[in-house]
Write a protein that holds these residues in place. Structure first.
Motif, mmCIF file in Angstrom:
data_model
loop_
_atom_site.group_PDB
_atom_site.id
_atom_site.type_symbol
_atom_site.label_atom_id
_atom_site.label_comp_id
_atom_site.label_asym_id
_atom_site.label_seq_id
_atom_site.Cartn_x
_atom_site.Cartn_y
_atom_site.Cartn_z
ATOM 1 N N HIS A 15 -34.410 -2.867 9.024
ATOM 2 C CA HIS A 15 -35.207 -1.710 8.596
ATOM 3 C C HIS A 15 -36.562 -1.641 9.323
ATOM 4 O O HIS A 15 -37.405 -0.824 8.955
ATOM 5 C CB HIS A 15 -35.446 -1.757 7.087
ATOM 6 N N CYS A 38 -38.222 -10.830 8.834
ATOM 7 C CA CYS A 38 -37.612 -10.967 7.506
ATOM 8 C C CYS A 38 -36.791 -9.749 7.103
ATOM 9 O O CYS A 38 -35.949 -9.843 6.204
ATOM 10 C CB CYS A 38 -38.693 -11.228 6.460
ATOM 11 N N ASN A 39 -37.017 -8.607 7.757
ATOM 12 C CA ASN A 39 -36.273 -7.401 7.434
ATOM 13 C C ASN A 39 -35.983 -6.610 8.713
ATOM 14 O O ASN A 39 -36.390 -5.444 8.851
ATOM 15 C CB ASN A 39 -37.072 -6.546 6.441
#
Length: 315
Positions: A131, A127-128
């Motif tokens: 990062h 989802c990210n």
């Protein structure tokens, strides 16, 4: 007189095992094979990750720690099960019962905490992704791993210490194949409402943990389904399917075991659920993590046949 009652029970008798003359040996050898497979399989996963630099990332680091915990998780109960299967005296001392219960559940709690961390790790990765490396740093991963162990072993300590102070004045038959909170508290000469409170606390912890993990994977699946390319969706799913399978197996058996409150199973189903909870989940985990993962399969092949790998590379 009170002190005599407090010290009346010094050992417990397991009633969930067949007698030797009733075919105890028929169960001994399959269980010994399963235990050997669990230890060897999880050791292979652990060392494959540790020795292959390609697998030095957060996901595989957590998998290796989980596999290492599985070895000790089963060692807390299965050796005593094997001993009871070939012994006419299927007993365990009061102190031995408390220690078995403490280590078994502490390791189980540590695994539950680690499964939660693994779900969050996959959530961040999918989802990210931009990062991910800045969030899941080696330092944070080490802290999370250590924290799950500290949490798992400290959270149950007050409860086990409290149980050790309860009076056990008979009977001393544990209707199970290992020491567990419910069967042991049923033998204590104390208020039955205490057992209900303990059941509610355990059930709440199980439900909250499973809810956090479920929400993480639901969000992950939603994000994966939004990936435009079929190849991208397949690759994303491949990194999560093993985690989801292990989560369902682990918490499914935990739910059957501890989310039943006053519901009663027959002795057969009681034993079957206990075996699923304590034996079958650790048995299948190495297969789940290795069979559907090409990197893990290559690392295990490299671990088992290093000369062949070097020979192929040399050519």
């Amino acid at each position: 007189m009170e002190s005599e009652n407090l010290s009346a029970v010094t050992e417990f008798i397991f009633t969930g095992f067949p007698q030797l003359q009733d075919g105890g040996l028929l169960y001994f050898f399959p269980l010994l094979f399963v235990y050997t497979f669990i230890v060897v399989g999880n050791l292979m996963v652990f060392f494959a990750v540790r020795l292959d630099t390609r697998l030095h990332n957060p996901m595989y680091n957590f998998i290796s720690i989980f596999s290492f915990l599985e070895i000790w998780y089963t060692t807390a109960t299965i050796p005593k099960m094997l001993s009871n299967l070939i012994s006419s005296q299927k007993t365990i001392s009061f102190t031995g019962c408390l220690l078995q219960m403490y280590f078994f559940h502490s390791l189980g709690n540590t695994e539950g905490a680690l499964l939660t961390i693994m779900a969050i790790d996959r959530y961040v990765a999918i989802c990210n992704p931009l990062h991910y490396l800045t969030i899941m740093t080696p330092r944070l991963c080490a802290q999370l791993s250590a924290g799950s162990c500290v949490f798992g072993f400290l959270i149950l300590l007050p409860e086990v210490v409290w149980i050790s102070t309860l009076p056990f004045c008979g009977p001393n038959q544990i209707h199970q194949i290992f020491c567990d909170f419910g069967p042991l508290l049923n033998l204590a000469c104390t208020d039955a409402s205490v057992i209900l409170v303990q059941d509610v606390i355990h059930a709440s912890a199980i439900l909250i943990t499973s809810l956090i993990i479920s929400l993480s994977y639901i969000r992950i699946v939603v994000v994966i389904l939004g990936i435009p390319s079929a190849e991208g969706r397949k690759k994303a799913f491949s990194t999560c399917v093993a985690h989801i399978a292990v989560f369902l197996m682990f918490f499914g058996s935990v739910a059957l075991m501890y989310l039943r409150f006053s519901a009663m199973y027959t002795p057969f189903w009681d034993t079957a659920i206990a075996l699923t909870f304590s034996v079958l989940s650790p048995l299948f985990n190495p297969m789940i993590y290795s069979l559907r993962n090409n990197d893990m399969k290559d690392a295990i092949k490299k671990l088992l046949c290093p000369q062949n790998v070097f020979h192929v590379r040399g050519r």
